[in-house]
Design a protein around this motif. Structure first.
Motif, PDB file in Angstrom:
ATOM      1  N   ARG A  53      -9.035  -1.870   1.387  1.00  0.00           N
ATOM      2  CA  ARG A  53      -8.346  -0.970   0.467  1.00  0.00           C
ATOM      3  C   ARG A  53      -8.382   0.443   1.041  1.00  0.00           C
ATOM      4  N   VAL A 105      -5.216  -4.313  -2.510  1.00  0.00           N
ATOM      5  CA  VAL A 105      -5.711  -4.903  -1.267  1.00  0.00           C
ATOM      6  C   VAL A 105      -4.614  -4.873  -0.203  1.00  0.00           C
ATOM      7  N   GLY A 150       0.817  -1.210   0.000  1.00  0.00           N
ATOM      8  CA  GLY A 150       0.000   0.000   0.000  1.00  0.00           C
ATOM      9  C   GLY A 150       0.844   1.250   0.000  1.00  0.00           C
ATOM     10  N   SER A 206      -6.365   1.914  -3.511  1.00  0.00           N
ATOM     11  CA  SER A 206      -5.132   1.153  -3.318  1.00  0.00           C
ATOM     12  C   SER A 206      -5.341  -0.311  -3.682  1.00  0.00           C
TER      13      SER A 206
END
Length: 713
Positions: free
Chosen positions: A167, A106, A45, A104
């Motif tokens: 997310r 996962v 992320g 984003s």
């Protein structure tokens, strides 16, 4: 870290000195990723947008974020310039509000982590960060800002333990002004708490120096000798590591104060705050640690006492460890504050700030949950008690839906407390209802609803006291004329010793008294203004209409009039509410039947809502009082496909009634509230306090039986 880098950290560059956005990138931000140490692992992320978006994608239903490869950031800009508009075909639709949604990949992170990102809102706009769970159509708000800046800004968000994958959703809305844009420079997700910092990274974990003309916190170490006789850092115990320090050499007035401020916590947290410090010339400075809430109110956590400490000249002193319990049920900043009384007040250094969810001492009491003092009286008195030996008791009652007497505040047909002279054995009475014990040394926010009928509006009608071992203290007395409606109020109070909240209603004479009703008591930690700020972070579709329509819009194409936002009673007698449901003194939406013809309708549309495979819950309050009341219905609009979810016709009650509706939509959709005028002008219909959340709804809808009596059960 060199001197130029240090200055960039503490005093960001101004945008008006640079003509291009890429030129606005301070050197310390260009080294943001390069200075990450191996021991600070970045989690999935994270992205620096250097050559790609790291799996971040723009939601196709919204404006795309643009990757600026030369400048290393992603941005969503305002609508096209006037020159571009001139080239657009005459058949093009007018420009709407620009919204970019960046999603984003996962994220699967079960342990507590910290999301830090660097952003800029230029000219005007808003930026919001949300958390999206699979199977839920409503993203949970984590953070938002609408403050424009002339430089890049660092924000920190605590991501709590989570067993479900999710997310990160970043929603940017540039304003309509020329040059408006919202940009993201870098996103870092790292293990641990956002309060933690060893000051080895150039962003300083979001910690900032609160500027003072004479004394300020600086970055020390890194092999750079800004001042002579500097000590080794604690992290590496050598001259290459970094720490924060403040020196009195430039102090000019008595009590010069330097403040090192942590990022704002974004979720409730409690545990043990640890840090290392060194201090010289303890007689010339005062070193303290505080928490500071959003209102700027301070609470001392710790203060340095006398210790045996070598001066930094000659033999360097040892780092001293500190552990202090931190209870932060609402957002706070941790402030490291040093006050000097002269230029010879010495120095203070801080390093390796850490946090643990376990308290420092096993003897520390767990964080108290004041919600045990909350009660809606639907299932009894909760933790409230009454003194059976003195006075008259409060009665727990309910009122059937009717057109003469108001029901409870929770649902319109539920239970509430009533102190009533007609139900008492004597002509006068004193009724007391007593809450559970609240620990001392805490600040609380008490909210409740009351309704008065027949009182001469004396301060004895209803008062709230704080009952302590030393006696009683009045903290609130009614001042609003209730007019028989539910009035919401809040009281902030602080107690130094354990205390109980007591609601007291006093009547000296039968002829002077009517009744006082009490419902929906809630107790939360901190100042009520802080709680109001938390309520502002609502889900899309939620609205109490206090500050506007919350993104709801009038249907200009297929309705005959508009919903009207109003406070107080409607213009036509014997129809419509006398106040809103939220506070009794606020705003609601209604249709004014007078200028409409029978059968004409008005429609209110929610913003576009994301589809989900899971159930959703819609809750709202409606008011349908008047002999000619028409119809209120709720629909689901899916790309023009209309689905009826709920409907009610005819006069229902003089009270606000609660409706709960379960529904499911796997496609993008809108919620539509449609009201139809009835046979006469006494056909005003109102709605208030709309809440949309992941379902199913926590209980079946209460069936409403319409009656013409004011029977009390």
């Amino acid at each position: 870290m060199d001197v130029n880098l240090l200055l960039h950290v503490l005093f960001p560059l101004r945008a008006d000195l640079f003509p291009q956005k890429t030129a606005m990138l301070p050197f310390y931000l260009l080294t943001f990723a390069a200075t990450i140490q191996a021991h600070n692992q970045l989690l999935p992320g994270s992205c620096n947008f250097e050559s790609n978006t790291c799996g971040y994608t723009s939601d196709a239903d919204f404006t795309s974020w643009t990757l600026h490869k030369d400048g290393r950031f992603v941005a969503v800009d305002a609508a096209m310039s006037n020159e571009q508009d001139a080239e657009i075909s005459a058949y093009s639709e007018p420009q709407r509000e620009t919204t970019g949604v960046l999603v984003s990949p996962v994220v699967e992170q079960e342990e507590w982590s910290c999301l830090r990102f660097v952003y800029q809102i230029s000219v005007s706009g808003t930026l919001e960060v949300l958390q999206r769970m699979e199977g839920r159509s409503f993203d949970r708000p984590l953070w938002s800002s609408q403050e424009p800046s002339d430089s890049w800004v660092i924000a920190s968000i605590d991501l709590q333990n989570n067993t479900e994958p999710y997310r990160i959703v970043i929603e940017g809305k540039p304003g309509r002004s020329t040059g408006s844009s919202v940009a993201i420079f870098e996103i870092h997700i790292s293990p641990g708490y956002c309060l933690e910092c060893n000051f080895e990274e150039s962003h300083l974990c979001g910690y900032s120096n609160q500027w003072n003309a004479n004394v300020n916190w600086y970055v020390g170490g890194g092999g750079v000798q800004l001042l002579s006789d500097m000590l080794d850092d604690h992290t590496y115990n050598n001259g290459t590591g970094h720490f924060m320090y403040v020196d009195s050499v430039y102090a000019k007035t008595f009590k010069e104060v330097a403040k090192l401020v942590s990022p704002l916590t974004t979720v409730p947290m409690s545990g043990c705050l640890s840090f290392q410090y060194q201090r010289s010339d303890q007689r010339g400075n005062l070193f303290s640690v505080f928490t500071r809430d959003r209102l700027g109110q301070y609470q001392e956590l710790w203060r340095a006492g006398p210790e045996i400490q070598n001066d930094w000249s000659g033999t360097l002193g040892e780092w001293i460890p500190v552990q202090v319990d931190l209870k932060a049920p609402y957002s706070v900043q941790v402030v490291f504050e040093v006050a000097f009384n002269s230029p010879r007040g010495g120095r203070v250094a801080v390093d390796d700030i850490s946090f643990s969810s376990e308290f420092c001492s096993k003897d520390t009491e767990p964080t108290f949950d004041p919600s045990i003092a909350s009660c809606d009286f639907e299932s009894g008195l909760c933790h409230y008690t009454q003194d059976q030996g003195t006075g008259s008791l409060w009665k727990r009652v309910s009122v059937n839906a009717n057109i003469f007497r108001n029901g409870d505040h929770t649902t319109g047909t539920g239970s509430f407390l009533l102190a009533h002279s007609w139900l008492g054995p004597r002509s006068g009475y004193v009724s007391r209802v007593i809450g559970p014990t609240l620990p001392g040394n805490m600040k609380y926010c008490l909210r409740f609803y009351f309704s008065l009928r027949g009182f001469n509006q004396t301060d004895q009608a209803l008062a709230v006291y704080l009952q302590q071992s030393s006696g009683q203290e009045k903290i609130w007395t009614q001042a609003e004329k209730s007019r028989g409606i539910w009035i919401g109020t809040d009281v902030t109070f602080q107690t130094s010793q354990p205390a109980k909240v007591v609601f007291i209603s006093t009547c000296k004479s039968f002829w002077d008294c009517g009744s006082v009703a009490l419902d929906d008591i809630t107790m939360s930690p901190g100042d009520c203004e802080l709680a109001a700020g938390l309520l502002a972070s609502s889900f899309p579709g939620d609205c109490d209409f206090e500050a506007g329509l919350c993104g709801y819009v009038q249907d200009k194409q297929s309705d005959d009039a508009d919903w009207e936002r109003r406070r107080g009673p409607t213009p036509t007698s014997y129809t419509g509410p006398r106040g809103d449901h939220t506070t009794g003194l606020g705003y609601y939406l209604h249709i004014e039947a007078s200028p409409m013809l029978p059968g004409q309708s008005v429609r209110l549309l929610s913003r576009l809502l994301r589809g989900s495979r899971g159930p959703q819950c819609l809750r709202f309050y409606y008011h349908m009082y008047g002999s000619g009341t028409g119809q209120l219905s709720v629909h689901l609009d899916k790309d023009g496909e209309d689905v009826l979810l709920w409907q009610q016709s005819g006069e229902q009650s003089i009270a606000w009634l609660r409706a709960t509706v379960d529904y499911q939509s796997d496609r993008q959709h809108q919620i539509v509230f449609e009201a139809t005028r009835g046979s006469s002008v006494r056909s005003d219909i109102a709605i208030d306090d709309i809440i949309l959340e992941s379902g199913p709804c926590p209980g079946a809808q209460i069936a409403v039986t319409v009656g013409t009596s004011n029977e009390i059960e």
